[in-house]
Design an enzyme around this catalytic site. Structure first.
Site, mmCIF file in Angstrom:
data_model
loop_
_atom_site.group_PDB
_atom_site.id
_atom_site.type_symbol
_atom_site.label_atom_id
_atom_site.label_comp_id
_atom_site.label_asym_id
_atom_site.label_seq_id
_atom_site.Cartn_x
_atom_site.Cartn_y
_atom_site.Cartn_z
ATOM 1 N N ASP A 300 0.550 -1.232 0.046
ATOM 2 C CA ASP A 300 0.073 0.044 0.201
ATOM 3 C C ASP A 300 0.859 1.121 0.112
ATOM 4 O OD1 ASP A 300 -2.039 -1.837 0.296
ATOM 5 O OD2 ASP A 300 -2.285 -1.493 2.543
HETATM 6 C C1 26A Z 1 -11.294 -7.147 0.875
HETATM 7 N N1 26A Z 1 -10.162 -7.305 1.774
HETATM 8 C C2 26A Z 1 -9.735 -8.742 2.159
HETATM 9 C C3 26A Z 1 -9.471 -6.213 2.151
HETATM 10 C C4 26A Z 1 -8.311 -6.259 2.994
HETATM 11 C C5 26A Z 1 -7.802 -4.937 3.179
HETATM 12 N N2 26A Z 1 -8.196 -3.627 2.530
HETATM 13 C C6 26A Z 1 -9.331 -3.941 2.178
HETATM 14 N N3 26A Z 1 -9.846 -4.984 1.748
HETATM 15 N N4 26A Z 1 -7.554 -7.291 3.687
HETATM 16 C C7 26A Z 1 -6.493 -6.466 4.253
HETATM 17 N N5 26A Z 1 -6.510 -5.264 4.064
HETATM 18 C C8 26A Z 1 -5.768 -4.237 4.429
HETATM 19 O O1 26A Z 1 -4.667 -4.180 3.869
HETATM 20 C C9 26A Z 1 -3.594 -3.772 4.304
HETATM 21 C C10 26A Z 1 -2.219 -4.047 4.101
HETATM 22 O O2 26A Z 1 -1.838 -4.014 2.898
HETATM 23 C C11 26A Z 1 -5.615 -4.067 6.021
HETATM 24 O O3 26A Z 1 -6.442 -3.265 6.669
HETATM 25 C C12 26A Z 1 -4.330 -3.681 5.905
HETATM 26 O O4 26A Z 1 -4.136 -2.320 6.350
#
Ligand code: 26A
Length: 345
Positions: A300
């Site tokens: 990210d």
């Molecule tokens: C739909 N999913 C599985 C998700 C996520 C996500 N953000 C949006 N949708 N699964 C994990 N994260 C976020 O990814 C970040 C790390 O790359 C987590 O909240 C974490 O901050």
């Protein structure tokens, strides 16, 4: 920072999640059938994780959600508030207040839809050494509806933006909203950027992913996500990352005058920039193990650093170098958080 940017020049949509992060033994993951460096959607059997982390481990609460993370990082580097606008859905609770405050402090102009009867989404971040595994309980984030984008004030924000970024993760929530934003970007000839986000997106959400792909000007992903995409497409099993990148950029595109670009990361190995059939490599500074706090949010942050330069019209070379800088910085901090002033010029 250079000259002043237009407010709201960048619009993102995603899942606002509060991360509950803790170091755990590998057996903890195994107990829940989870893999290191993966990201999954919580099923019924994963629901006890969150309580267990808080009760039994050194859990930290951190602002999360993939797109929101990227926008916070972009804002940190830009040092000019409200360049980035964020849409997503939260509940009416303390967690939503924390996310709102974190977004505001970072300078992200968050316009949350509120689902009053659903708790704000959370993401368990299981840290095992230099690896992390994510398990998202989307809850309110999953209640996002396209009406939110059609509200006059929000519609104006979308029309006013020049750049659009949405994660593959958001395909699990609301493909029509993604298509809506992609269509606006295309009609106005403005870049639409997307992320493969996690292997499970290619495994289970290929149909909506391919529906939006013709609109995608820049696609981000890491090596595991790129390979999952290739497998789901039935591409040759021996295709390496370069080959996958070339095939990604060659997929059909609506605006053929702006060929698609793929940017593929591979941990501490070089970032690949793929344009046409040309592949360029950008080296990554390898951190010593003792410098690594956790890799949560590294991808990210890479996108956030990239976006901070891209919205200033900088070259892809500069954008990628800033992506690498930002990822390196947040790996040295807990979750997708930063400390001090950015050191990138
Ligand atoms: C739909 N999913 C599985 C998700 C996520 C996500 N953000 C949006 N949708 N699964 C994990 N994260 C976020 O990814 C970040 C790390 O790359 C987590 O909240 C974490 O901050």
């Amino acid at each position: 920072m250079t000259s002043k940017l237009q407010e709201g020049i960048l619009v993102g949509c995603g899942n606002p999640l509060l991360d509950i992060s803790a170091p755990v033994p590998l057996q903890f993951l195994e107990g829940y059938g989870m893999n290191v460096d993966d990201a999954i959607l919580a099923e019924e059997r994963h629901m006890p994780i969150y309580r267990e982390l808080v009760d039994g481990y050194q859990a930290e609460y951190l602002a999360g959600g993939s797109v929101q993370n990227s926008l916070r990082i972009a804002q940190w580097i830009l040092r000019q508030p409200n360049v980035a606008v964020f849409f997503g859905c939260v509940g009416q609770d303390d967690y939503a207040d924390i996310l709102r405050e974190k977004a505001r402090a970072a300078g992200v102009d968050a316009h949350y839809q509120v689902s009053p009867d659903t708790p704000t989404g959370t993401c368990a971040v299981l840290i095992t050494g230099t690896h992390r595994s994510l398990c998202a309980n989307l809850a309110a984030a999953n209640k996002f509806t396209i009406d939110h984008l059609e509200q006059p004030a929000n519609k104006a924000l979308i029309d006013n933006a020049q750049y659009y970024y949405i994660s593959g993760f958001f395909l699990t929530v609301n493909p029509p909203s993604i298509m809506r934003v992609a269509a606006t970007a295309n009609a106005k000839q403005r870049p639409f950027l997307m992320n493969l986000s996690a292997p499970f997106i290619s495994q289970y959400f290929m149909e909506p992913l391919m529906a939006v792909m013709p609109y995608v000007d820049i696609i981000f992903g890491n090596e595991a996500e790129a390979h999952a995409f290739a497998t789901a497409q039935g591409w040759p099993a021996d295709a390496d990352l370069r080959e996958i990148g070339k095939r990604l950029v060659a997929l059909p595109k609506i605006n053929s005058e702006r060929p698609r670009i793929a940017i593929l990361t591979q941990g501490c190995d070089p970032v690949l920039l793929i344009q046409h059939d040309k592949v360029q490599e950008f080296p990554v500074t390898r951190l010593a193990v003792h410098e690594i706090v956790d890799t949560n949010g590294a991808g990210d942050a890479f996108v956030g650093g990239f976006l901070s330069q891209y919205v200033q019209g900088k070259s892809l070379d500069v954008c990628i170098r800033c992506g690498n800088y930002a990822a390196g910085h947040i790996i040295k901090n807990p979750g997708c958080t930063y400390s001090g002033e950015p050191e990138f010029n």
